[in-house]
Motif scaffolding. Structure first.
Motif, PDB file in Angstrom:
ATOM      1  N   ILE A   1      -8.054   9.107  -3.368  1.00  0.00           N
ATOM      2  CA  ILE A   1      -9.057   8.041  -3.364  1.00  0.00           C
ATOM      3  C   ILE A   1     -10.366   8.619  -2.831  1.00  0.00           C
ATOM      4  O   ILE A   1     -10.465   8.991  -1.662  1.00  0.00           O
ATOM      5  CB  ILE A   1      -8.599   6.853  -2.506  1.00  0.00           C
TER       6      ILE A   1
ATOM      7  N   ASN B   1     -13.412   7.078  -2.719  1.00  0.00           N
ATOM      8  CA  ASN B   1     -14.223   6.101  -1.999  1.00  0.00           C
ATOM      9  C   ASN B   1     -13.737   6.002  -0.551  1.00  0.00           C
ATOM     10  O   ASN B   1     -12.628   5.534  -0.282  1.00  0.00           O
ATOM     11  CB  ASN B   1     -14.140   4.741  -2.687  1.00  0.00           C
TER      12      ASN B   1
ATOM     13  N   ARG C   1     -14.624   4.135   1.962  1.00  0.00           N
ATOM     14  CA  ARG C   1     -14.407   2.782   2.492  1.00  0.00           C
ATOM     15  C   ARG C   1     -13.054   2.232   2.072  1.00  0.00           C
ATOM     16  O   ARG C   1     -12.337   1.627   2.879  1.00  0.00           O
ATOM     17  CB  ARG C   1     -15.535   1.867   2.022  1.00  0.00           C
ATOM     18  N   ILE C   2     -12.717   2.439   0.808  1.00  0.00           N
ATOM     19  CA  ILE C   2     -11.412   1.960   0.324  1.00  0.00           C
ATOM     20  C   ILE C   2     -10.288   2.719   1.006  1.00  0.00           C
ATOM     21  O   ILE C   2      -9.276   2.122   1.414  1.00  0.00           O
ATOM     22  CB  ILE C   2     -11.326   2.112  -1.209  1.00  0.00           C
ATOM     23  N   LEU C   3     -10.454   4.041   1.153  1.00  0.00           N
ATOM     24  CA  LEU C   3      -9.425   4.851   1.816  1.00  0.00           C
ATOM     25  C   LEU C   3      -9.216   4.402   3.253  1.00  0.00           C
ATOM     26  O   LEU C   3      -8.067   4.228   3.701  1.00  0.00           O
ATOM     27  CB  LEU C   3      -9.840   6.326   1.782  1.00  0.00           C
TER      28      LEU C   3
ATOM     29  N   LEU D   1      -9.888   1.482   4.507  1.00  0.00           N
ATOM     30  CA  LEU D   1      -9.295   0.141   4.469  1.00  0.00           C
ATOM     31  C   LEU D   1      -7.783   0.222   4.283  1.00  0.00           C
ATOM     32  O   LEU D   1      -7.020  -0.446   5.005  1.00  0.00           O
ATOM     33  CB  LEU D   1      -9.924  -0.675   3.343  1.00  0.00           C
ATOM     34  N   LEU D   2      -7.333   1.033   3.324  1.00  0.00           N
ATOM     35  CA  LEU D   2      -5.895   1.153   3.063  1.00  0.00           C
ATOM     36  C   LEU D   2      -5.173   1.806   4.235  1.00  0.00           C
ATOM     37  O   LEU D   2      -4.062   1.400   4.600  1.00  0.00           O
ATOM     38  CB  LEU D   2      -5.679   1.966   1.787  1.00  0.00           C
TER      39      LEU D   2
ATOM     40  N   VAL E   1       0.840  -1.208   0.000  1.00  0.00           N
ATOM     41  CA  VAL E   1       0.000   0.000   0.000  1.00  0.00           C
ATOM     42  C   VAL E   1       0.868   1.249   0.000  1.00  0.00           C
ATOM     43  O   VAL E   1       0.626   2.200  -0.768  1.00  0.00           O
ATOM     44  CB  VAL E   1      -0.946   0.001   1.223  1.00  0.00           C
TER      45      VAL E   1
END
Length: 468
Positions: A436, A438, A440-442, A444-445, A362
């Motif tokens: 990013i 989104n 949720r994706i941000l 998560l990362l 990441v």
């Protein structure tokens, strides 16, 4: 009909005002939301840093506590008012600010802690001492907790100034949960002081170039001088500023349309004057560094009195050990690799060391995103953002190289000094992730990167003693 026409006309005139008001309300709400999140991040960072602060300390701390019993007046008189000797009057490796902070934090009134420190020095290692120190250790370390917490606020301000609030918030969160930053925020060593004033210097430096106001210039001069009197490594921070300015002028001559900073003659003159004042007021430290590195001074630990040739010809000697040391330093200094090698070792006993692999991936892609972002963005955005990208890349690379080279011949510079600009590396990663959309994706990362710090923080707070 006339009334209706007048009302419709007034409605048309009032529409832009309503739009401006709605935009203003929206901006205020966004600002309140950002600062509410920042407050929670600061609370998290402070809570982690204040927890178990009174645990037993390292041998280096013990030596510094004893050295800091001398007041500034005593050191000045002992060295016959000679500024070249005063700057190293406490310890040869560190300038006075660190010891002055310790002195007035309670080192001048150690009491029972003094006996405890003597036991540590006699044993050679704090792990050989079973008893715990009293509450004075908490008092001595507390200023470092405050500066570590304020560094979280400061990296947010730097991120906001260079980019935007979102980038600053991501960087602040990463710094608040960083096990690396936690360690030096909880032990009474000079690195968190140096890191704080380095960040402050960079903040004022960019604001000076951007706004050219007196308050920012005064802040730049004062923060740089305090940083210099905290550690000699500040010389490389100033050198990086010079390289940055040179690159900006070079790009300006080649294609001025790529730049957003308007560094005119007045701004440049103010910068030269500021550097001149900094050099004059820091001259005792500069002369001491030259004497320490290239002269006959052999104070400190493992210092080679004849270091100049060792610097110039490190590869031409038949000394294989020197070459191996250089390679070892390269590995230790390489930010991404060193972080994950250390984390792998820390996490190995828990059988979860493979957590470092996704976190490394990441961060790698976030770094690539940071590098390519100015190129891939549209032209107007690229013009606006070019200087901050260059500035951060220089500050995370030039000090790295400086430590690598100077460590080969002198112990006045060491790998943990990279701690001073480590928050800027997190800011680079944060900028790579910021685009990013989104959430949720941000999240998560960000969670993947943060996850590897949890076992390390637990290990530091609960299972080991404060050994450097």
């Amino acid at each position: 009909m006339i009334t209706n026409e007048k009302s419709s006309t007034s409605d048309l005139k009032g529409a832009p005002r309503r739009n401006l008001r709605s935009k203003s309300v929206g901006l205020n709400n966004d600002r309140k939301k950002a600062y509410s999140i920042l407050f929670l991040i600061l609370l998290l960072g402070f809570s982690i840093r204040i927890y178990h602060l009174d645990q037993n300390q390292s041998t280096d701390e013990a030596i510094s506590f004893l050295s800091s019993q001398k007041s500034p007046i005593e050191v000045i008189k002992e060295n016959n008012y000679n500024p070249l000797k005063i700057v190293s009057g406490w310890e040869p490796m560190y300038p006075p600010i660190y010891f002055i902070i310790l002195h007035y934090s309670g080192a001048n009134e150690l009491g029972d802690v003094k006996d405890y420190i003597q036991k540590i020095l006699s044993a050679g290692d704090a792990r050989d001492i079973d008893e715990k120190p009293d509450t004075k250790i908490f008092k001595l370390r507390f200023p470092f907790v405050i500066l570590g917490t304020l560094s979280i606020l400061l990296i947010f301000k730097v991120g906001e100034t260079l980019f935007d609030k979102k980038t600053g918030l991501i960087a602040a969160f990463f710094l608040s949960t960083s096990s690396y930053h936690l360690v030096y925020s909880q032990i009474a060593r000079p690195y968190v002081i140096f890191s704080f004033f380095t960040l402050l210097t960079i903040f004022f430096f960019y604001q000076c170039l951007k706004k050219n106001t007196r308050n920012y210039w005064v802040g730049f001069i004062l923060s740089t001088i305090i940083s210099f009197y905290t550690h000699y490594y500040t010389v490389f921070i100033i050198f990086t500023e010079i390289v940055f300015l040179s690159l900006i002028f070079l790009i300006k001559n080649l294609k001025s349309s790529l730049l957003s900073l308007n560094i005119n003659e007045k701004t440049f003159r103010n910068l030269l004057l500021s550097w001149f004042v900094i050099v004059i007021l820091s001259s005792p430290l500069i002369f001491y560094i030259l004497n320490f590195t290239f002269g006959t001074a052999n104070e400190g630990w493992n210092v080679n009195p004849n270091t100049f040739n060792y610097l110039v010809y490190p590869y031409l000697t038949a000394n294989l050990e020197a070459f191996n040391k250089l390679i070892a330093n390269l590995i230790r200094i390489s930010t991404i690799f060193s972080v994950y090698i250390v984390q792998w070792i820390i996490l190995y006993p828990y059988k979860i060391q493979y957590l470092t692999i996704p976190a490394a991936i990441v961060q790698f892609f976030a770094f690539i995103s940071y590098l390519t972002r100015p190129i891939l963005q549209n032209r107007s955005k690229k013009i606006e953002m070019l200087e901050p990208y260059i500035l951060l890349l220089l500050f995370i690379s030039i000090p790295n190289i400086a430590i690598l080279v100077t460590m080969t011949y002198s112990t006045i510079f060491e790998p943990r000094l990279y701690y001073a600009v480590f928050p800027l590396y997190l800011l680079v990663i944060s900028r790579g992730l910021e685009k990013i959309d989104n959430k949720r994706i941000l999240i998560l990362l960000m969670g993947i990167i943060t996850l590897i710090n949890i076992p390390a923080v637990y290990n530091w707070l609960f299972t080991i003693q404060r050994i450097q």
